[in-house]
Design a protein around this motif. Structure first.
Motif, mmCIF file in Angstrom:
data_model
loop_
_atom_site.group_PDB
_atom_site.id
_atom_site.type_symbol
_atom_site.label_atom_id
_atom_site.label_comp_id
_atom_site.label_asym_id
_atom_site.label_seq_id
_atom_site.Cartn_x
_atom_site.Cartn_y
_atom_site.Cartn_z
ATOM 1 N N GLY A 72 0.812 -1.219 0.000
ATOM 2 C CA GLY A 72 0.000 0.000 0.000
ATOM 3 C C GLY A 72 0.840 1.262 0.000
ATOM 4 O O GLY A 72 1.702 1.460 -0.853
ATOM 5 N N GLU A 73 0.606 2.125 0.986
ATOM 6 C CA GLU A 73 1.297 3.417 1.075
ATOM 7 C C GLU A 73 2.797 3.278 1.313
ATOM 8 O O GLU A 73 3.554 4.209 1.043
ATOM 9 C CB GLU A 73 0.674 4.263 2.181
ATOM 10 C CG GLU A 73 -0.748 4.691 1.870
ATOM 11 C CD GLU A 73 -1.355 5.518 2.985
ATOM 12 O OE1 GLU A 73 -0.622 5.962 3.891
ATOM 13 O OE2 GLU A 73 -2.579 5.712 2.941
ATOM 14 N N ARG A 74 3.244 2.143 1.829
ATOM 15 C CA ARG A 74 4.681 1.943 2.076
ATOM 16 C C ARG A 74 5.485 1.954 0.779
ATOM 17 O O ARG A 74 6.682 2.213 0.788
ATOM 18 C CB ARG A 74 4.920 0.644 2.847
ATOM 19 C CG ARG A 74 4.428 0.751 4.303
ATOM 20 C CD ARG A 74 4.582 -0.546 5.001
ATOM 21 N NE ARG A 74 3.352 -1.301 4.724
ATOM 22 C CZ ARG A 74 3.056 -2.459 5.247
ATOM 23 N NH1 ARG A 74 3.888 -3.057 6.064
ATOM 24 N NH2 ARG A 74 1.925 -3.059 4.962
ATOM 25 N N LEU A 75 4.833 1.683 -0.347
ATOM 26 C CA LEU A 75 5.526 1.775 -1.637
ATOM 27 C C LEU A 75 6.076 3.184 -1.835
ATOM 28 O O LEU A 75 7.193 3.350 -2.313
ATOM 29 C CB LEU A 75 4.584 1.426 -2.793
ATOM 30 C CG LEU A 75 4.265 -0.050 -2.983
ATOM 31 C CD1 LEU A 75 3.116 -0.212 -3.962
ATOM 32 C CD2 LEU A 75 5.486 -0.806 -3.443
ATOM 33 N N GLY A 76 5.317 4.174 -1.439
ATOM 34 C CA GLY A 76 5.742 5.558 -1.561
ATOM 35 C C GLY A 76 6.914 5.908 -0.663
ATOM 36 O O GLY A 76 7.622 6.892 -0.893
#
Length: 102
Positions: A72-76
């Motif tokens: 999820g947001e951890r990709l960013g």
């Protein structure tokens, strides 16, 4: 040959792999960076192999649907699943305990 720099447990492990290498596959057959890389399923279902890409992210393929679903947001924030990336160029990864998210 791509150079891998791997941070784990306060240590820095370096080595080379052949182009188009998956580190979880290499670890599974007892090659670099075994036993330093944490991993489990190898299929993008558990996220145990999650690493932060410190350098070389621009040379990795875009995250696939498994990574998008698991991270999820951890990709960013620069995280990827080692089991889902294929190394073609030099890369620096970190799998430090303080980065682990359950």
């Amino acid at each position: 040959m791509p150079k891998i720099t791997f941070h784990k447990g306060g240590q820095i492990i370096e080595g080379e792999v052949r182009p188009h290498t998956n580190l979880v596959v290499r670890a599974g057959i007892k090659q670099f960076p075994y036993p330093h890389l944490d991993y489990e399923c190898g299929m993008g279902k558990c996220s145990k192999c999650m690493c932060k890409v410190l350098k070389g992210a621009e040379h990795l393929a875009e995250p696939n649907w498994k990574e998008k679903q698991m991270l999820g947001e951890r990709l960013g924030d620069g995280y990827r699943l080692a089991c889902q990336i294929w190394i073609e160029h030099d890369v620096e990864l970190s799998q430090e305990a303080h980065e682990r998210v359950s």
